[in-house]
Design an enzyme around this catalytic site. Structure first.
Site, mmCIF file in Angstrom:
data_model
loop_
_atom_site.group_PDB
_atom_site.id
_atom_site.type_symbol
_atom_site.label_atom_id
_atom_site.label_comp_id
_atom_site.label_asym_id
_atom_site.label_seq_id
_atom_site.Cartn_x
_atom_site.Cartn_y
_atom_site.Cartn_z
ATOM 1 N N ARG A 155 41.453 39.405 39.901
ATOM 2 C CA ARG A 155 41.123 40.708 40.454
ATOM 3 C C ARG A 155 41.966 41.759 39.726
ATOM 4 N NH1 ARG A 155 41.772 37.380 45.154
ATOM 5 N NH2 ARG A 155 39.859 37.213 46.414
ATOM 6 N N ARG A 251 35.598 39.653 35.978
ATOM 7 C CA ARG A 251 35.857 38.604 36.977
ATOM 8 C C ARG A 251 34.548 37.931 37.381
ATOM 9 N NH1 ARG A 251 39.009 36.713 41.446
ATOM 10 N NH2 ARG A 251 37.978 36.935 43.469
ATOM 11 N N TYR A 283 29.248 35.810 45.856
ATOM 12 C CA TYR A 283 29.839 36.453 44.686
ATOM 13 C C TYR A 283 29.166 36.004 43.404
ATOM 14 C CZ TYR A 283 33.641 38.486 41.946
ATOM 15 O OH TYR A 283 34.379 39.251 41.083
#
Length: 310
Positions: A155, A251, A283
């Site tokens: 992150r 990411r 995600y």
């Protein structure tokens, strides 16, 4: 109201009193009042079609029907939420004037908004972005940051928060502090490790004395979130990558490429630092069929028995 729909006085009267209340006592803008009237008018007409003649007849089941009807009509989740909010405010008013004892819309929520996921970069785009060969310290720093974000799936806050003593080259691990102040070890190797070594060689030319941060700005102190975002965006343009570049996209690309290569959802969950596997599923934009296939092939109670197993 639709002139073709006959609105019973038991419904129309309280509505008008509510509109007067919004105008004279709440002092809301004309635009806001118009929105209330439009939303409540639509729902009143729908309730009439369903056979409702008095506001005291409306319970949570009827409110859910209104929300479901909005979904069937293709309304966005935000529009249904606005509609339900208007209804809750109206019912709160009816409670205040002793027409209702409880608000039937209180426990009814709109469907959750779909969170738009960033599009990941394909592997060729990643290669194009990371093909930075400038030798000045800032370019070396930037490539090191991008290699590390893509190589370890970090992150933005985790990257910025790394101190030099968090890096363990011998173990190929970096200690990072994730969401909820939770610590985890992120593995890194290959290009990420090579470029981190390059950065550490030139870092003293930028870093202030005693600065613990791994990545620093031209001022010599810990680089800011915004600076990282800006530099990555600029490199995307400079390297001719068609997609907008952001730390989160790197990411997301890490997660997607790792999952495509390994098919190991649990491992990707650990690498990303997700507490729940459902977060990883969303995600990485997995479809349910893929998850079902993984489950069927992996779970000992889901696998079909082979004849040799008998």
């Amino acid at each position: 109201m639709n002139p073709n729909v006959n609105v019973p006085d038991a419904l129309a009267g309280p509505l008008q009193r509510f509109y007067d209340y919004l105008n004279h006592e709440k002092g809301l803008s004309a635009h806001t009042q118009s929105n209330y009237q439009r939303q409540l008018s639509i729902m009143t007409q729908q309730l009439i079609v369903l056979g409702i003649k008095d506001w005291q007849q409306v319970d949570a089941g009827w409110v859910r029907q209104l929300a479901s009807k909005g979904m069937r009509e293709g309304l966005k989740a935000s529009s249904i939420a606005t509609r339900l909010s208007s209804l809750r405010s109206f019912f709160d008013y009816l409670i205040s004037i002793d027409i209702l004892e409880a608000n039937p819309a209180k426990g009814v929520s709109a469907p959750k908004k779909k969170r738009p996921l960033p599009k990941n970069l394909d592997i060729d785009d990643v290669g194009q972005l990371l093909d930075v060969n400038d030798n000045d310290p800032l370019s070396i720093r930037d490539r090191s940051m991008m290699e590390l974000m893509y190589g370890a799936g970090l992150r933005l806050a985790e990257l910025v928060g790394i101190d030099i003593n968090h890096v363990q080259f011998s173990q190929g691990e970096i200690r990072v502090i994730g969401k909820g102040n939770k610590e985890r070890k992120a593995p890194f190797s290959g290009q990420a490790k090579e470029w981190l070594v390059c950065w550490l060689k030139v870092r003293p030319s930028l870093a202030s004395e005693g600065e613990p941060a791994l990545f620093v700005s031209k001022r010599g102190t810990r680089i800011s979130h915004r600076n990282v975002q800006k530099r990555m965006e600029e490199w995307g343009i400079k390297q001719g990558v068609s997609s907008h570049i952001s730390p989160h996209k790197l990411r997301h690309s890490f997660a997607t490429h790792m999952l495509e290569s390994s098919g190991n959802l649990r491992a990707v969950q650990e690498l990303l630092g997700h507490e729940n596997i459902s977060t990883t599923q969303i995600y990485t934009n997995l479809d349910f069929q893929h998850l079902a296939d993984v489950y069927d092939s992996a779970h000992p109670r889901a696998r079909k028995k082979k004849k040799s197993d008998d």
